[in-house]
Motif scaffolding. Structure first.
Motif, PDB file in Angstrom:
ATOM      1  N   UNK A   1       0.843  -1.201   0.000  1.00  0.00           N
ATOM      2  CA  UNK A   1       0.000   0.000   0.000  1.00  0.00           C
ATOM      3  C   UNK A   1       0.875   1.246   0.000  1.00  0.00           C
ATOM      4  N   UNK A   2       1.881   1.272   0.872  1.00  0.00           N
ATOM      5  CA  UNK A   2       2.749   2.445   0.971  1.00  0.00           C
ATOM      6  C   UNK A   2       3.553   2.643  -0.304  1.00  0.00           C
ATOM      7  N   UNK A   3       4.091   1.542  -0.829  1.00  0.00           N
ATOM      8  CA  UNK A   3       4.907   1.650  -2.040  1.00  0.00           C
ATOM      9  C   UNK A   3       4.092   2.160  -3.220  1.00  0.00           C
ATOM     10  N   UNK A   4       2.816   1.787  -3.256  1.00  0.00           N
ATOM     11  CA  UNK A   4       1.940   2.239  -4.341  1.00  0.00           C
ATOM     12  C   UNK A   4       1.381   3.632  -4.106  1.00  0.00           C
ATOM     13  N   UNK A   5       1.735   4.236  -2.964  1.00  0.00           N
ATOM     14  CA  UNK A   5       1.253   5.577  -2.653  1.00  0.00           C
ATOM     15  C   UNK A   5       2.415   6.524  -2.343  1.00  0.00           C
ATOM     16  N   UNK A   6       3.488   6.377  -3.128  1.00  0.00           N
ATOM     17  CA  UNK A   6       4.612   7.312  -3.183  1.00  0.00           C
ATOM     18  C   UNK A   6       5.534   7.282  -1.963  1.00  0.00           C
ATOM     19  N   UNK A   7       5.370   6.286  -1.086  1.00  0.00           N
ATOM     20  CA  UNK A   7       6.374   6.067  -0.031  1.00  0.00           C
ATOM     21  C   UNK A   7       7.312   5.021  -0.602  1.00  0.00           C
ATOM     22  N   UNK A   8       8.316   5.498  -1.354  1.00  0.00           N
ATOM     23  CA  UNK A   8       9.044   4.615  -2.260  1.00  0.00           C
ATOM     24  C   UNK A   8      10.284   3.972  -1.657  1.00  0.00           C
ATOM     25  N   UNK A   9      10.631   4.312  -0.411  1.00  0.00           N
ATOM     26  CA  UNK A   9      11.839   3.775   0.207  1.00  0.00           C
ATOM     27  C   UNK A   9      11.517   3.186   1.579  1.00  0.00           C
ATOM     28  N   UNK A  10      12.434   2.374   2.095  1.00  0.00           N
ATOM     29  CA  UNK A  10      12.250   1.788   3.423  1.00  0.00           C
ATOM     30  C   UNK A  10      13.526   1.920   4.238  1.00  0.00           C
ATOM     31  N   UNK A  11      13.345   2.023   5.539  1.00  0.00           N
ATOM     32  CA  UNK A  11      14.450   2.038   6.495  1.00  0.00           C
ATOM     33  C   UNK A  11      14.453   0.687   7.205  1.00  0.00           C
ATOM     34  N   UNK A  12      15.601   0.008   7.212  1.00  0.00           N
ATOM     35  CA  UNK A  12      15.684  -1.325   7.804  1.00  0.00           C
ATOM     36  C   UNK A  12      16.810  -1.368   8.828  1.00  0.00           C
ATOM     37  N   UNK A  13      16.715  -2.329   9.774  1.00  0.00           N
ATOM     38  CA  UNK A  13      17.699  -2.395  10.864  1.00  0.00           C
ATOM     39  C   UNK A  13      18.297  -3.793  11.031  1.00  0.00           C
ATOM     40  N   UNK A  14      18.039  -4.688  10.095  1.00  0.00           N
ATOM     41  CA  UNK A  14      18.570  -6.048  10.224  1.00  0.00           C
ATOM     42  C   UNK A  14      18.638  -6.694   8.844  1.00  0.00           C
ATOM     43  N   UNK A  15      19.463  -7.744   8.691  1.00  0.00           N
ATOM     44  CA  UNK A  15      19.479  -8.474   7.421  1.00  0.00           C
ATOM     45  C   UNK A  15      18.115  -9.050   7.070  1.00  0.00           C
ATOM     46  N   UNK A  16      17.356  -9.496   8.086  1.00  0.00           N
ATOM     47  CA  UNK A  16      16.016 -10.019   7.829  1.00  0.00           C
ATOM     48  C   UNK A  16      15.101  -8.986   7.211  1.00  0.00           C
ATOM     49  N   UNK A  17      15.231  -7.733   7.663  1.00  0.00           N
ATOM     50  CA  UNK A  17      14.409  -6.674   7.091  1.00  0.00           C
ATOM     51  C   UNK A  17      14.887  -6.303   5.689  1.00  0.00           C
ATOM     52  N   UNK A  18      16.192  -6.398   5.434  1.00  0.00           N
ATOM     53  CA  UNK A  18      16.696  -6.209   4.065  1.00  0.00           C
ATOM     54  C   UNK A  18      16.053  -7.248   3.149  1.00  0.00           C
ATOM     55  N   UNK A  19      16.074  -8.517   3.599  1.00  0.00           N
ATOM     56  CA  UNK A  19      15.497  -9.611   2.804  1.00  0.00           C
ATOM     57  C   UNK A  19      14.026  -9.337   2.529  1.00  0.00           C
ATOM     58  N   UNK A  20      13.284  -8.917   3.561  1.00  0.00           N
ATOM     59  CA  UNK A  20      11.853  -8.660   3.397  1.00  0.00           C
ATOM     60  C   UNK A  20      11.624  -7.510   2.419  1.00  0.00           C
ATOM     61  N   UNK A  21      12.445  -6.468   2.504  1.00  0.00           N
ATOM     62  CA  UNK A  21      12.296  -5.337   1.586  1.00  0.00           C
ATOM     63  C   UNK A  21      12.556  -5.766   0.143  1.00  0.00           C
ATOM     64  N   UNK A  22      13.614  -6.531  -0.066  1.00  0.00           N
ATOM     65  CA  UNK A  22      13.915  -7.015  -1.413  1.00  0.00           C
ATOM     66  C   UNK A  22      12.797  -7.914  -1.934  1.00  0.00           C
ATOM     67  N   UNK A  23      12.275  -8.777  -1.057  1.00  0.00           N
ATOM     68  CA  UNK A  23      11.198  -9.690  -1.447  1.00  0.00           C
ATOM     69  C   UNK A  23       9.924  -8.950  -1.817  1.00  0.00           C
ATOM     70  N   UNK A  24       9.770  -7.721  -1.291  1.00  0.00           N
ATOM     71  CA  UNK A  24       8.588  -6.924  -1.599  1.00  0.00           C
ATOM     72  C   UNK A  24       8.832  -5.925  -2.724  1.00  0.00           C
ATOM     73  N   UNK A  25       9.926  -6.116  -3.450  1.00  0.00           N
ATOM     74  CA  UNK A  25      10.129  -5.354  -4.668  1.00  0.00           C
ATOM     75  C   UNK A  25      10.924  -4.075  -4.543  1.00  0.00           C
TER      76      UNK A  25
END
Length: 235
Positions: free
Chosen positions: A66-90
Motif C-alpha cells: 500500500x505504501x509503495x503504491x502511494x509514493x512512499x518509495x523507500x524503506x528504512x531497515x535495521x537487520x538483514x532479515x528486514x533487508x530480505x523482506x524489503x527485497x522480497x517486496x520489490x
C-alpha cells in the motif's frame, strides 16, 4: 467482540463477531483507506522528498505494498532479515536504507551484496545507529578517502514524538547538517530523520509538517547553490 467507529483508527462497524468467525483468531485488522490517506498527507507535505518507511513499525507485506503504491518509495531497515523482506517486496537496493548498531562482518557483507545504502555511524565498525560526533567528521573524511569509501549523504535523528515546541531545535540541527556537507564532496543526500509526533494528550501541539518541510527546502536550495551540487532531501 464488536468493532466500532473511531476518529483515531478510522475503523468502521463490521458486525458482531463476523471477522472473528470468518478469519479466526488471533486477528489483526488494518484500514487500507486510512493508511492511504496518511501516506497522501505526508507525501503532500513532503513534496520533493524521498520518503522512507521504517519496516520495524509493521512489516506486513500488504501494508508495504500500500505504501509503495502511494509514493512512499523507500524503506528504512535495521537487520538483514528486514533487508530480505524489503527485497522480497520489490524494493531495489537504492531504495533501502540500512541502519544497525553493532553490525557483524557477515551482516555488513550481506548488506553490501544487496547494494543497499549503508547508514554509517561509528569510526570503529563504521556503523551504529547512535551516530558520529561532529568532532570526528574530519577523521571520517580521512578514513573514507584512505579506503575509497564514498560518503553519499548525511543523516540525523534527533528524537521521536517531536512536537511544535521542538521545531526550532529541529531546524537548527538540520541547517548544521547542511553546513557539514562541505566536508564530503560526494555527499548529495540529506536525511533529516522522522520522529513526527502524534497527539497523546488533548493539549499536545503537533508540528506543522508542511511548514517544517518548507523551511528545510529553503536550506536545500541555499546549499545546493552554495556548494554547486543538487542536494536530495530524505525523511
Amino acid at each position: 467482540m464488536r468493532i466500532v467507529p473511531s476518529s483515531s483508527t478510522g475503523l468502521e462497524v463490521v458486525g458482531e463477531h463476523r471477522l472473528f468467525w470468518e478469519y479466526g483468531s488471533p486477528l489483526f485488522v488494518y484500514d487500507a483507506d486510512h493508511i492511504k490517506s496518511q501516506a497522501l498527507n505526508l507525501t503532500q507535505a513532503a513534496h520533493g522528498f524521498h520518503i522512507s518507511y521504517a519496516i520495524k513499525a509493521n512489516s506486513n507485506k500488504f501494508i508495504l505494498n500500500i505504501l509503495k503504491n502511494n509514493k512512499v518509495e523507500c524503506v528504512d531497515v535495521v537487520s538483514p532479515g528486514e533487508i530480505y523482506k524489503a527485497l522480497a517486496n520489490g524494493y531495489a537496493g537504492h531504495q533501502i536504507l540500512y541502519t544497525e548498531n553493532f553490525i557483524s562482518e557477515e551482516e555488513m557483507d550481506y548488506a553490501l551484496s544487496a547494494n543497499v545504502i549503508m547508514n554509517i555511524g561509528a569510526l570503529d565498525t563504521l556503523n551504529s545507529k547512535f551516530g558520529i560526533y561532529a568532532s570526528e567528521l574530519d577523521d571520517v573524511a580521512r578514513i573514507a578517502s584512505d579506503h575509497n569509501i564514498k560518503i553519499i549523504g548525511l543523516h540525523q535523528h534527533i528524537g521521536s514524538n517531536l512536537k511544535k515546541h521542538d521545531q526550532e531545535v529541529f531546524l537548527n540541527t538540520t541547517e548544521y547538517i547542511f553546513k557539514l556537507l562541505q566536508k564530503f564532496p560526494d555527499a548529495t543526500k540529506v536525511n533529516i530523520g522522522g520522529g513526527l509526533g502524534i497527539k497523546y494528550q488533548s493539549n499536545d501541539e503537533l508540528l506543522d509538517v508542511k511548514d517544517l518541510y518548507d523551511q528545510v527546502k529553503k536550506y536545500r536550495d541555499q546549499y545546493s547553490t552554495a556548494l554547486s551540487r543538487e542536494i536530495q532531501l530524505w525523511i
